[in-house]
Design an enzyme around this catalytic site. Structure first.
Site, PDB file in Angstrom:
ATOM      1  N   GLU A  66       0.826  -1.211   0.000  1.00  0.00           N
ATOM      2  CA  GLU A  66       0.000   0.000   0.000  1.00  0.00           C
ATOM      3  C   GLU A  66       0.863   1.265   0.000  1.00  0.00           C
ATOM      4  OE1 GLU A  66      -2.855  -0.143   3.171  1.00  0.00           O
ATOM      5  OE2 GLU A  66      -4.236  -1.403   2.024  1.00  0.00           O
ATOM      6  N   GLU A  87      -6.622  -7.098  -1.418  1.00  0.00           N
ATOM      7  CA  GLU A  87      -7.032  -6.892  -0.029  1.00  0.00           C
ATOM      8  C   GLU A  87      -8.354  -6.133   0.012  1.00  0.00           C
ATOM      9  OE1 GLU A  87      -3.862  -5.608   2.634  1.00  0.00           O
ATOM     10  OE2 GLU A  87      -5.310  -4.358   3.702  1.00  0.00           O
TER      11      GLU A  87
END
Length: 341
Positions: free
Chosen positions: A174, A266
């Site tokens: 991320e 995710e």
């Protein structure tokens, strides 16, 4: 955003740390040979064809499965029993193995965390599931900060799995606080390192603003569409948490997947911290879109963390029962059913 990772610093952490040591000392054992109809046996080595993830026959496939929590905290949740349950009872196609870089993760003991990741990848593969090797960089948000560590890690992993059709490489979990140009530059440095060992594997590239295609920082997917990573056989990652990420994020995923190959590595049915009430209605909108467009996904997370986003009830990972719904939280019951469909 997405600070769903840290467990409260209480006495349970001591037990978790001890469990991690025990788990590392006790390798995941051999599973029965994978069924001829297991995901890897049925589909072989995956590749990107156009905007789709495809099997070795060039047919579009959708993988559905789970992500581990950080292996520095919850390795005791990835056992023979839990992997048997994921492959057999849940009927999952894929396990995402999350190796945190910071937060008491890889940087503290590279050899240990590389071995732990390999143990879990091997466990998934023995059961016929694919494994996503997730370099779980989070803070700092610039993936270049950890480039030397990433180079060491992915060299070791790609050497081991170069002849294995059951792995994909996720090179930056991320990214945040940095522009797309820096993320793209990192990807174009780390992908050749993987390709030097494993030239045919699919590589998954994180996108700006916690893998939201920039939406969480006021941008959108056009920056990637206009300036894609200079590499083949890659996909771009998108993450969402349904209670926080509503129509703007759903629309961004829809638009991006019209132009780019996307893998949702995710997501959660709760807020962006993996906490709070489940928004199953919004989650279903995302899952319906991903089913229609054959976008693969892994849900966060396969542990017994006290947050609502962990699928198991607290204490499950210290026991021996993994199958059925009795050990699952509300989100676990729901996501298990989504995978089994």
């Amino acid at each position: 955003m997405h600070r769903r990772t840290m467990r409260p610093r209480n006495t349970l952490l001591v037990a978790m740390a001890l469990g991690a040591v025990i788990a590392l000392q006790s390798p995941v054992g051999a599973a029965p040979p994978a069924s001829p109809t297991s995901p890897v046996s049925a589909n072989g080595r995956l590749k990107v064809c156009g905007r789709q993830l495809c099997n070795d026959q060039g047919q579009a496939v959708q993988l559905r499965g789970m992500s581990t929590h950080g292996t520095q905290w919850y390795s005791q949740c990835v056992t023979d029993g839990s992997l048997d349950a994921l492959a057999g009872d849940w009927r999952a196609d894929v396990l995402r193995v999350s190796t945190y870089v910071q937060e008491d993760g890889y940087e503290t003991d590279p050899q240990r965390f590389t071995a732990l990741a390999q143990k879990f990848v091997d466990g998934a593969n023995r059961r016929g599931m694919y494994a996503v090797i997730d370099w779980h960089m989070l803070d700092p948000g610039d993936p270049n900060h950890n480039f030397s560590r990433a180079k060491t890690f992915f060299t070791a992993m790609a050497k081991k799995y170069k002849d294995n059709p059951g792995v994909l490489y996720e090179v930056a979990n991320e990214p945040s606080g940095v522009g797309w140009s820096k993320i793209k530059s990192y990807a174009e440095k780390i992908i050749p390192i993987i390709r030097a060992q494993d030239p045919d594997a699919v590589v998954l590239v994180g996108t700006r603003a916690w893998s939201s295609f920039g939406v969480s920082e006021g941008a959108d997917e056009q920056e990637v569409v206009r300036n894609p990573v200079n590499a083949s056989n890659i996909m771009y990652t998108f993450h969402f948490y349904a209670a926080s990420h509503q129509r703007e994020y759903l629309d961004a995923l829809n638009r991006a997947s019209d132009r780019l190959p996307v893998f949702v590595t995710e997501f959660g049915t709760q807020n962006y911290a993996g906490e709070g009430a489940n928004d199953f209605a919004q989650s279903q909108r995302f899952l319906d879109l991903m089913k229609r467009k054959k976008i693969s996904w892994t849900n966060w997370n396969y542990s017994d963390d006290n947050r609502s986003g962990a699928v198991f009830k607290p204490g499950t990972c210290n026991g021996s029962t993994w199958t059925g719904t009795g050990v699952l939280k509300e989100a676990g019951v729901w996501i298990r059913q989504q995978i089994r469909q």
